[in-house]
Design a protein around this motif. Structure first.
Motif, mmCIF file in Angstrom:
data_model
loop_
_atom_site.group_PDB
_atom_site.id
_atom_site.type_symbol
_atom_site.label_atom_id
_atom_site.label_comp_id
_atom_site.label_asym_id
_atom_site.label_seq_id
_atom_site.Cartn_x
_atom_site.Cartn_y
_atom_site.Cartn_z
ATOM 1 N N ARG A 1 -19.609 24.786 -51.640
ATOM 2 C CA ARG A 1 -18.383 24.005 -51.712
ATOM 3 C C ARG A 1 -18.692 22.584 -51.246
ATOM 4 O O ARG A 1 -19.657 22.353 -50.518
ATOM 5 N N SER A 2 -17.861 21.649 -51.630
ATOM 6 C CA SER A 2 -17.972 20.281 -51.140
ATOM 7 C C SER A 2 -17.050 20.109 -49.940
ATOM 8 O O SER A 2 -16.186 20.953 -49.658
ATOM 9 N N TYR A 3 -17.218 19.001 -49.220
ATOM 10 C CA TYR A 3 -16.328 18.713 -48.093
ATOM 11 C C TYR A 3 -14.880 18.608 -48.570
ATOM 12 O O TYR A 3 -13.954 19.069 -47.883
ATOM 13 N N SER A 4 -14.672 18.017 -49.739
ATOM 14 C CA SER A 4 -13.310 17.884 -50.246
ATOM 15 C C SER A 4 -12.733 19.251 -50.611
ATOM 16 O O SER A 4 -11.521 19.481 -50.450
ATOM 17 N N ASP A 5 -13.557 20.161 -51.099
ATOM 18 C CA ASP A 5 -13.086 21.522 -51.372
ATOM 19 C C ASP A 5 -12.573 22.181 -50.097
ATOM 20 O O ASP A 5 -11.517 22.836 -50.096
ATOM 21 N N ILE A 6 -13.335 22.014 -49.003
ATOM 22 C CA ILE A 6 -12.931 22.610 -47.726
ATOM 23 C C ILE A 6 -11.644 21.963 -47.223
ATOM 24 O O ILE A 6 -10.719 22.655 -46.756
ATOM 25 N N ALA A 7 -11.559 20.638 -47.336
ATOM 26 C CA ALA A 7 -10.352 19.939 -46.887
ATOM 27 C C ALA A 7 -9.136 20.429 -47.648
ATOM 28 O O ALA A 7 -8.053 20.645 -47.065
ATOM 29 N N SER A 8 -9.278 20.630 -48.944
ATOM 30 C CA SER A 8 -8.155 21.127 -49.745
ATOM 31 C C SER A 8 -7.800 22.555 -49.367
ATOM 32 O O SER A 8 -6.617 22.923 -49.330
ATOM 33 N N SER A 9 -8.802 23.369 -49.065
ATOM 34 C CA SER A 9 -8.542 24.778 -48.758
ATOM 35 C C SER A 9 -7.772 24.951 -47.451
ATOM 36 O O SER A 9 -7.075 25.952 -47.272
ATOM 37 N N ILE A 10 -7.895 23.984 -46.529
ATOM 38 C CA ILE A 10 -7.145 24.078 -45.269
ATOM 39 C C ILE A 10 -5.888 23.195 -45.329
ATOM 40 O O ILE A 10 -5.266 22.922 -44.296
ATOM 41 N N ARG A 11 -5.553 22.716 -46.549
ATOM 42 C CA ARG A 11 -4.353 21.927 -46.796
ATOM 43 C C ARG A 11 -4.359 20.600 -46.048
ATOM 44 O O ARG A 11 -3.328 20.108 -45.591
ATOM 45 N N ARG A 12 -5.563 20.030 -45.947
ATOM 46 C CA ARG A 12 -5.713 18.697 -45.363
ATOM 47 C C ARG A 12 -6.602 17.873 -46.292
ATOM 48 O O ARG A 12 -7.706 17.469 -45.936
ATOM 49 N N PRO A 13 -6.151 17.634 -47.525
ATOM 50 C CA PRO A 13 -7.022 17.020 -48.537
ATOM 51 C C PRO A 13 -7.535 15.629 -48.186
ATOM 52 O O PRO A 13 -8.559 15.197 -48.724
ATOM 53 N N SER A 14 -6.858 14.927 -47.303
ATOM 54 C CA SER A 14 -7.306 13.576 -46.943
ATOM 55 C C SER A 14 -8.261 13.580 -45.747
ATOM 56 O O SER A 14 -8.755 12.528 -45.344
ATOM 57 N N ALA A 15 -8.528 14.766 -45.189
ATOM 58 C CA ALA A 15 -9.332 14.848 -43.954
ATOM 59 C C ALA A 15 -10.793 15.172 -44.242
ATOM 60 O O ALA A 15 -11.434 15.932 -43.510
ATOM 61 N N VAL A 16 -11.347 14.579 -45.297
ATOM 62 C CA VAL A 16 -12.717 14.914 -45.702
ATOM 63 C C VAL A 16 -13.722 14.549 -44.614
ATOM 64 O O VAL A 16 -14.627 15.336 -44.297
ATOM 65 N N ARG A 17 -13.571 13.383 -44.016
ATOM 66 C CA ARG A 17 -14.518 12.973 -42.974
ATOM 67 C C ARG A 17 -14.408 13.868 -41.742
ATOM 68 O O ARG A 17 -15.418 14.212 -41.117
ATOM 69 N N ALA A 18 -13.203 14.255 -41.393
ATOM 70 C CA ALA A 18 -13.015 15.141 -40.242
ATOM 71 C C ALA A 18 -13.630 16.509 -40.522
ATOM 72 O O ALA A 18 -14.201 17.148 -39.630
ATOM 73 N N VAL A 19 -13.531 16.952 -41.770
ATOM 74 C CA VAL A 19 -14.162 18.216 -42.156
ATOM 75 C C VAL A 19 -15.674 18.109 -41.998
ATOM 76 O O VAL A 19 -16.332 19.035 -41.495
#
Length: 361
Positions: A285-303
């Motif tokens: 998965r990509s970082y953006s995939d993980i961010a979307s899966s936890i319903r925080r799509p804008s939190a890519v850097r935090a992921v």
């Protein structure tokens, strides 16, 4: 380097074919025997899931494998340098001996020349190679309840200060400063990709890292603070369970980890780690995939930060996260391990999903 090697399937076919074009360019480490070989080795061929491939013998040695006695993968290096041949033979005859620089000089070799030769051929000095063989014995003696002096002697260190220095580099604390009544127990875990340290309480696994991870000393220091100075060496049920599960993972039996975990991080980090554990083995998965899966799509850097802060390697599979462009991106255990893990996990990928865009390539 490992990224210049072909993929796992190609290398395994080369092993089956005894393809001489890979001689000196690739080596196979066999988890079921603990040895590493040339791809031209005449021995019976191992199962594919038991094979890990490296580009240098130094990587094989660092991963804990010993040289095959049939194909002699160290022989080309030895033949090219008489000093290497003589020292390797001496080390094999006396693996528990505490080698010193004076021993090398008494054999008639120049110290600086030997150091350069071993670093060039194996990525480590002769003394480092000998020390690595012994230090594990001392660690395991202490883990089994032995005194520090017993661990020192079992590791072949005549000098308490030398053992202390080696142990300090490994653990971040000298053996005498570890708790004799620990709340957290550090244990040694051997894997085909190198030795790891597991830190457990009596009920949960708190850390699982490769020994060469740069962040390990800081992670151990934080756990020691968490345990109020009661970090020690010993065996606990979670560390014994993870050893069994890791053995099954590497031999192709199971990618399922059931050892109970203790998270050390924020609620956000915990949600990221939970999401990582939902990625099937063999997929990425990509970082953006993980961010979307936890319903925080804008939190890519935090992921990405939470991914890097994970201190339970393999079980929380941060190695399954890649860049949006398909690049491997960073991995605390080393990018070469990340690639090898993804190659190993292909065996767990159901055939019906091989066309999925998330499948590791």
């Amino acid at each position: 380097m490992l990224f210049d090697l072909p993929d796992h399937d190609t290398l395994y076919q080369a092993l089956l074919d005894r393809d001489a074009s890979y001689d000196g360019q690739a080596y196979v480490c066999v988890s079921s025997t603990g040895v590493f070989c040339r791809l031209t080795c005449p021995a019976r061929k191992p199962k594919q899931e038991n094979c890990t491939f490296f580009g240098t013998v130094g990587e094989c040695i660092e991963a804990g494998f010993r040289a095959c006695k049939r194909c002699h993968p160290l022989q080309p290096m030895a033949l090219a340098d008489p000093a290497i041949a003589a020292l390797l033979a001496a080390l094999n005859e006396c693996p528990d001996y505490r080698w010193r620089e004076g021993d090398i000089e008494r054999m008639g070799f120049d110290l600086s020349t030997v150091r350069r030769s071993f670093k060039r051929q194996f990525g480590m000095t002769f003394l480092e190679m000998a020390r690595q063989r012994r230090l594990r014995d001392g660690f395991e003696t202490i883990a089994d309840g032995g005194a520090v002096i017993e661990g020192q002697l079992d590791a072949g260190f005549d000098s308490p200060s030398a053992f202390r220095t080696a142990f300090l580099k490994l653990m971040g604390k000298a053996p005498g400063n570890l708790s004799s009544d620990p709340l957290l127990f550090a244990d040694w875990v051997s894997t085909p990709l190198g030795d790891m340290i597991a830190v457990s309480s009596k009920s949960q696994l708190h850390l699982l890292e490769f020994f060469d991870r740069k962040a390990l000393p800081k992670e151990l220091a934080r756990l020691d603070t968490f345990a109020k100075g009661r970090l020690g060496i010993g065996r606990a049920e979670p560390s014994e369970q993870i050893k069994v599960e890791l053995a099954a993972f590497f031999d192709g039996s199971s990618s399922d980890f059931q050892t109970p975990l203790a998270y050390h991080g924020s609620d956000f980090s915990g949600s990221v780690w939970d999401a990582l554990r939902q990625i099937p083995a063999g997929s990425t998965r990509s970082y953006s995939d993980i961010a979307s899966s936890i319903r925080r799509p804008s939190a890519v850097r935090a992921v990405a930060r939470a991914n890097g802060a994970n201190q339970i390697a393999l079980v929380i599979p941060c190695h399954r996260v890649i860049g949006a462009d398909g690049s491997l991106t960073g991995y605390g255990g080393g990018l070469w391990r990340k690639q090898k893990l993804l190659e190993i996990e292909r065996q767990y990928l159901p055939k019906k999903t091989k066309g999925n865009k998330h499948v590791a390539s």
